[in-house]
Design an enzyme around this catalytic site. Structure first.
Site, PDB file in Angstrom:
ATOM      1  N   HIS A  60      11.635  57.527  18.590  1.00 45.95           N
ATOM      2  CA  HIS A  60      12.940  57.803  17.986  1.00 45.95           C
ATOM      3  C   HIS A  60      13.917  56.693  18.359  1.00 45.95           C
ATOM      4  CE1 HIS A  60      13.288  59.466  22.036  1.00 45.95           C
ATOM      5  NE2 HIS A  60      14.585  59.646  21.889  1.00 45.95           N
ATOM      6  N   HIS A  62      16.754  56.448  20.018  1.00 47.82           N
ATOM      7  CA  HIS A  62      17.641  56.440  21.180  1.00 47.82           C
ATOM      8  C   HIS A  62      17.299  55.222  22.025  1.00 47.82           C
ATOM      9  CE1 HIS A  62      18.895  60.983  21.114  1.00 47.82           C
ATOM     10  NE2 HIS A  62      19.670  60.215  20.357  1.00 47.82           N
ATOM     11  N   ASP A  64      16.942  54.274  25.072  1.00 46.73           N
ATOM     12  CA  ASP A  64      15.982  54.207  26.174  1.00 46.73           C
ATOM     13  C   ASP A  64      14.535  54.244  25.682  1.00 46.73           C
ATOM     14  OD1 ASP A  64      16.526  56.847  25.397  1.00 46.73           O
ATOM     15  OD2 ASP A  64      15.923  57.686  27.324  1.00 46.73           O
ATOM     16  N   HIS A  65      14.358  54.260  24.350  1.00 50.58           N
ATOM     17  CA  HIS A  65      13.011  54.250  23.790  1.00 50.58           C
ATOM     18  C   HIS A  65      12.728  53.048  22.887  1.00 50.58           C
ATOM     19  CE1 HIS A  65      11.839  58.359  25.122  1.00 50.58           C
ATOM     20  NE2 HIS A  65      13.158  58.465  25.205  1.00 50.58           N
ATOM     21  N   HIS A 140      14.542  67.061  18.493  1.00 49.24           N
ATOM     22  CA  HIS A 140      15.469  66.383  19.389  1.00 49.24           C
ATOM     23  C   HIS A 140      16.791  66.196  18.650  1.00 49.24           C
ATOM     24  CE1 HIS A 140      16.580  64.267  22.930  1.00 49.24           C
ATOM     25  NE2 HIS A 140      16.524  63.051  22.424  1.00 49.24           N
ATOM     26  N   ASP A 210      10.970  62.565  23.004  1.00 48.82           N
ATOM     27  CA  ASP A 210      11.756  63.601  23.648  1.00 48.82           C
ATOM     28  C   ASP A 210      11.774  64.833  22.751  1.00 48.82           C
ATOM     29  OD1 ASP A 210      12.277  61.286  25.076  1.00 48.82           O
ATOM     30  OD2 ASP A 210      14.438  61.523  25.063  1.00 48.82           O
ATOM     31  N   HIS A 268       9.641  61.072  31.797  1.00 53.57           N
ATOM     32  CA  HIS A 268      10.998  61.107  31.245  1.00 53.57           C
ATOM     33  C   HIS A 268      11.934  61.897  32.157  1.00 53.57           C
ATOM     34  CE1 HIS A 268      14.285  61.544  28.238  1.00 53.57           C
ATOM     35  NE2 HIS A 268      13.807  60.375  27.821  1.00 53.57           N
TER      36      HIS A 268
END
Length: 301
Positions: A60, A62, A64-65, A140, A210, A268
């Site tokens: 996805h 976001h 941090d990914h 999410h 997530d 995570h």
């Protein structure tokens, strides 16, 4: 099948931890799963050859990914990469990456293919003669997919003792491993199962990060060999998990148990916690075979 955890912490990179990224080695493929900041540094630290990564799966959008992706693509260019590169991720990832490359006057000397995902149902996004990859729709705050990686062991094992007794030439081995019967010169038919045995069981790996607790994924990951499931919070912060649409250690363990997974890898983690031991302790009250992910950890599946 081997998994290398490059990063497994939530939100922001720190001097002692990295956001989500991992490499799955399966059937001569090196699949990069998510690409948080610092991923290319972690690839170097773990001595993973950049040139062998030909497929990148982004769960996805976001940061941090995937914030490490444009840097990795640029480094591939600086290393004079020639191999095609395929990126699988949510719709919008192509626009984001190409905008950054154009704004910086960068380019790729290799073919870069984006496979943008929009389906809310599980679908096959990669398949060859050895591996199939399916999406696992997650819940999410933004459109998110997990990924199920499955081996395809279609070749049967040769029974060399039986083959020798029938004096079968090596030129027929290819036919036999793909299930063909053998016809001898006198017309006798030797059934394939006499000359071969079943292939090794096909292994599978599911990546789920997530997501809020979501039993809808159970039919997709049923009987998976290894499940990686996010465990951002402990049970005492379940209210935060629900608010931010994440999962607790106990909830991830429940998913693993209901899916009949053989092993659960947790990751995570929120950086609010000083120790990871409570995650394992909580999960083991529900599911027994629990593994704590950690940066730089290699796990033979």
């Amino acid at each position: 099948m081997k998994l290398t955890i490059l990063g497994c912490y939530a939100a922001t990179p720190r001097t002692i931890s990295n956001p989500t990224a991992q490499v799955l080695e399966i059937k001569n493929h090196l699949f990069l799963i998510d690409c948080g900041e610092g991923t290319q540094v972690q690839l170097r630290k773990n001595k993973i050859k950049f040139s062998k990564v030909n497929h990148i799966f982004i769960s996805h959008l976001h940061g941090d990914h995937f914030y490490g992706l444009v840097g990795l693509l640029s480094t591939f260019m600086l290393l004079n990469r020639e191999n095609d590169l395929h990126v699988y991720g949510p719709k919008g990832i192509k626009e984001i990456i190409l905008l950054q490359l154009r704004a910086s006057g960068s380019y790729t000397g290799y073919n870069l293919y984006f496979h943008e995902l929009i389906s809310k149902e599980s679908e096959i996004i990669f398949e060859d003669e050895k591996v199939v990859v399916k999406t696992i729709p997650l819940k999410h705050r933004v459109y998110t997919n997990g990924f199920l990686f499955q081996e395809k062991n279609i070749k049967r094992k040769l029974n060399l003792e039986a083959i020798e007794s029938y004096k079968i030439d090596t030129c027929y081995f290819q036919k036999l491993v793909y299930g063909g019967d053998m016809k001898l010169e006198d017309g006798t038919i030797i059934p394939n199962e006499v000359l071969t045995s079943d292939p090794d069981p096909e292994k599978s790996y599911a990546f789920c990060s997530d997501t809020v607790y979501n039993e809808d994924i159970l039919p997709i990951i049923k009987d998976v060999d290894v499940l990686y499931h996010e465990t951002t919070f402990l049970d005492s912060e379940e209210h935060l998990a629900e608010k931010t649409m994440h999962t607790t250690a106990k909830q991830a363990a429940k998913i693993a148990k209901l899916a009949n997974a053989k092993a659960l890898i947790m990751g995570h983690y929120s950086t609010r916690y000083g120790s990871l031991d409570p995650f394992k302790e909580e999960a083991e009250t529900i599911f027994t075979n629990v593994i704590l992910a950690d940066d730089g950890k290699t796990i033979e599946l």
